[in-house]
Enzyme design. Structure first.
Site, short mmCIF file in Angstrom:
data_model
loop_
_atom_site.label_atom_id
_atom_site.label_comp_id
_atom_site.label_asym_id
_atom_site.label_seq_id
_atom_site.Cartn_x
_atom_site.Cartn_y
_atom_site.Cartn_z
N ASP A 6 0.88 -1.18 0.00
CA ASP A 6 0.00 0.00 0.00
C ASP A 6 0.91 1.22 0.00
O ASP A 6 1.43 1.61 1.04
CB ASP A 6 -0.89 -0.05 1.25
CG ASP A 6 -1.62 1.26 1.54
OD1 ASP A 6 -1.73 2.11 0.63
OD2 ASP A 6 -2.10 1.41 2.68
N ALA A 7 1.13 1.79 -1.18
CA ALA A 7 2.03 2.95 -1.29
C ALA A 7 1.21 4.23 -1.18
O ALA A 7 0.47 4.60 -2.08
CB ALA A 7 2.78 2.89 -2.62
N LYS A 13 3.20 0.83 3.18
CA LYS A 13 2.89 -0.26 4.09
C LYS A 13 2.94 -1.57 3.31
O LYS A 13 2.45 -1.62 2.18
CB LYS A 13 1.47 -0.08 4.69
CG LYS A 13 1.36 0.95 5.81
CD LYS A 13 1.36 2.40 5.35
CE LYS A 13 0.09 2.82 4.66
NZ LYS A 13 0.15 4.26 4.23
N ASP A 100 -5.94 3.00 -3.38
CA ASP A 100 -5.98 2.64 -1.96
C ASP A 100 -7.42 2.61 -1.45
O ASP A 100 -7.81 1.72 -0.68
CB ASP A 100 -5.11 3.58 -1.11
CG ASP A 100 -5.44 5.06 -1.27
OD1 ASP A 100 -6.20 5.44 -2.20
OD2 ASP A 100 -4.94 5.87 -0.46
N THR A 173 -4.14 29.55 21.33
CA THR A 173 -4.09 29.36 19.88
C THR A 173 -3.80 27.91 19.49
O THR A 173 -4.49 27.33 18.64
CB THR A 173 -3.01 30.29 19.27
OG1 THR A 173 -3.30 31.61 19.69
CG2 THR A 173 -3.01 30.22 17.76
N1 LIG Z 1 3.20 7.11 14.62
C1 LIG Z 1 2.32 8.08 14.34
N2 LIG Z 1 1.77 8.83 15.32
C2 LIG Z 1 0.89 9.79 15.03
N3 LIG Z 1 0.49 10.11 13.81
C3 LIG Z 1 1.00 9.43 12.83
C4 LIG Z 1 1.92 8.37 13.02
N4 LIG Z 1 2.24 7.86 11.83
C5 LIG Z 1 1.53 8.54 10.95
N5 LIG Z 1 0.79 9.50 11.53
C6 LIG Z 1 -0.14 10.42 10.91
O1 LIG Z 1 -0.72 9.74 9.84
C7 LIG Z 1 -0.44 10.38 8.62
C8 LIG Z 1 0.13 9.36 7.66
O2 LIG Z 1 -0.67 8.21 7.77
P1 LIG Z 1 -0.37 6.89 6.97
O3 LIG Z 1 1.07 6.60 7.04
O4 LIG Z 1 -1.32 5.88 7.44
O5 LIG Z 1 -0.85 7.27 5.56
P2 LIG Z 1 -0.08 7.63 4.25
O6 LIG Z 1 1.13 6.81 4.05
O7 LIG Z 1 0.05 9.08 4.19
O8 LIG Z 1 -1.09 7.08 3.27
P3 LIG Z 1 -2.05 7.85 2.34
O9 LIG Z 1 -1.22 8.52 1.35
O10 LIG Z 1 -2.90 6.75 1.83
O11 LIG Z 1 -2.81 8.82 3.16
C9 LIG Z 1 0.53 11.48 8.88
O12 LIG Z 1 0.06 12.63 8.20
C10 LIG Z 1 0.43 11.67 10.37
O13 LIG Z 1 -0.55 12.64 10.64
C1 LIG Z 2 -7.34 10.64 -1.70
C2 LIG Z 2 -6.02 9.90 -1.61
C3 LIG Z 2 -4.86 10.88 -1.60
C4 LIG Z 2 -6.01 9.12 -0.30
O1 LIG Z 2 -4.84 8.42 -0.15
C5 LIG Z 2 -5.86 8.88 -2.79
O2 LIG Z 2 -6.86 7.91 -2.72
C6 LIG Z 2 -5.93 9.55 -4.14
O3 LIG Z 2 -4.98 10.16 -4.57
N1 LIG Z 2 -7.09 9.40 -4.84
C7 LIG Z 2 -7.33 9.87 -6.19
C8 LIG Z 2 -8.55 10.73 -6.28
C9 LIG Z 2 -9.83 10.08 -5.80
O4 LIG Z 2 -9.84 9.08 -5.09
O5 LIG Z 2 -10.91 10.61 -6.19
K LIG Z 3 -5.45 8.26 3.22
#
Ligand SMILES: Nc1ncnc2c1ncn2[C@@H]1O[C@H](COP(=O)(O)OP(=O)(O)OP(=O)(O)O)[C@@H](O)[C@H]1O
Ligand SMILES: CC(C)(CO)[C@@H](O)C(=O)NCCC(=O)O
Ligand SMILES: [K+]
Length: 244
Positions: A6-7, A13, A100, A173
């Protein structure tokens, strides 16, 4: 062996399964984009033929780097279609949906075959409505918690990027920012859930790196479930998900 990937926009992941009947993962983990090369070590730890099935929303450069790091001929990257594994995609243009989100919807339908709101709280937060019949009815995309907070700091003179707390009546804030962003996530999810709230067994499935920051605020039937994207990829790959 089958490697599921899952990129996402922040992290990659992954989960390695032995074969179709494997009950548990052989190995799993998560990497930042700058750590993609470490996927090569996975091949050293687990030598042998490898099939790779993935979803990618982080661009072609990330996809190419993953393929190169794994030294495989090809990765089967998921392309959302109109139907797959019992789920129907009602997006106007099915291929526009994030891979995803599509995988997570398929994972959700195989985890809970009743009405669901599938929420992934990552870089972006998505909240997708899935009927008991497996129809993906539509969903929301909003900035994730960190992105919301960062956008306030970027777009204003007086708002810092600092750690606030969630409080019911913010009086400084940083707490006002943190509480506002968490309320925005929780509020959007609860409002979306209203559309399925009266359906039998309706449930919000919540995952993603930021899920725990607001899970406690949600006043709806909720199941925390991580790696729904990987569960969906396992279903798509023709396997039974180890989490199912
Ligand atoms: N260990 C952590 N503790 C708290 N927040 C975290 C942690 N790891 C990631 N995050 C939060 O989660 C977000 C990233 O989540 P995750 O890694 O599940 O998604 P991703 O790789 O960005 O995937 P996608 O692109 O699909 O959203 C970050 O923006 C951060 O806010
Ligand atoms: C919305 C995100 C960024 C979530 O990871 C991804 O699913 C994405 O880039 N989607 C393409 C646009 C859409 O889902 O409508
Ligand atoms: K997401």
């Amino acid at each position: 062996m089958i490697l599921l990937i899952d990129a996402g926009n922040t992290r990659i992941k992954w989960r390695l399964l032995a074969d179709a009947s494997a009950p548990a993962a052989l190995d799993e983990g998560a990497l930042g984009h700058d750590g993609i090369d470490a996927l090569g070590q996975l091949r050293t730890r687990h030598p042998g033929p490898l099939r790779v099935v993935g979803s990618n929303v982080a661009g072609t450069d990330v996809a190419d780097r993953i393929t190169a790091a794994l030294a495989v001929n090809a990765v089967e990257w998921l392309c959302p279609t109109q139907h797959a594994c019992g789920v129907r995609n009602l997006y106007d243009i099915p291929g526009q949906l994030g891979a995803d989100r599509w995988a997570a919807l398929i994972g959700a339908h195989h985890t809970h075959a009743q009405a669901c709101l599938v929420v992934t709280a990552g870089t972006a937060t998505t909240a997708d409505l899935l009927s008991a019949d497996g129809d993906f009815l539509g969903g929301l995309i909003l900035p994730g918690v960190d992105l919301m907070q960062a956008s306030l700091a970027r777009g204003t003179a007086q708002l810092p990027l600092a750690e606030g707390r969630f409080v019911p009546q913010p009086r400084c804030t940083v707490d006002a920012i943190r509480s506002g962003c968490l309320h925005a996530q929780a509020g959007a999810i609860e409002r979306m859930f209203r559309q399925i709230a009266t359906e039998r067994g309706a449930l919000c499935l919540l995952g993603g790196g930021a899920a725990d920051s607001f899970a406690g605020l949600l006043d709806i039937p909720l199941r925390r479930i991580d790696n729904l994207v990987l569960c969906g990829l396992a279903v798509i790959a023709g396997l039974h998900s180890p989490n199912a």
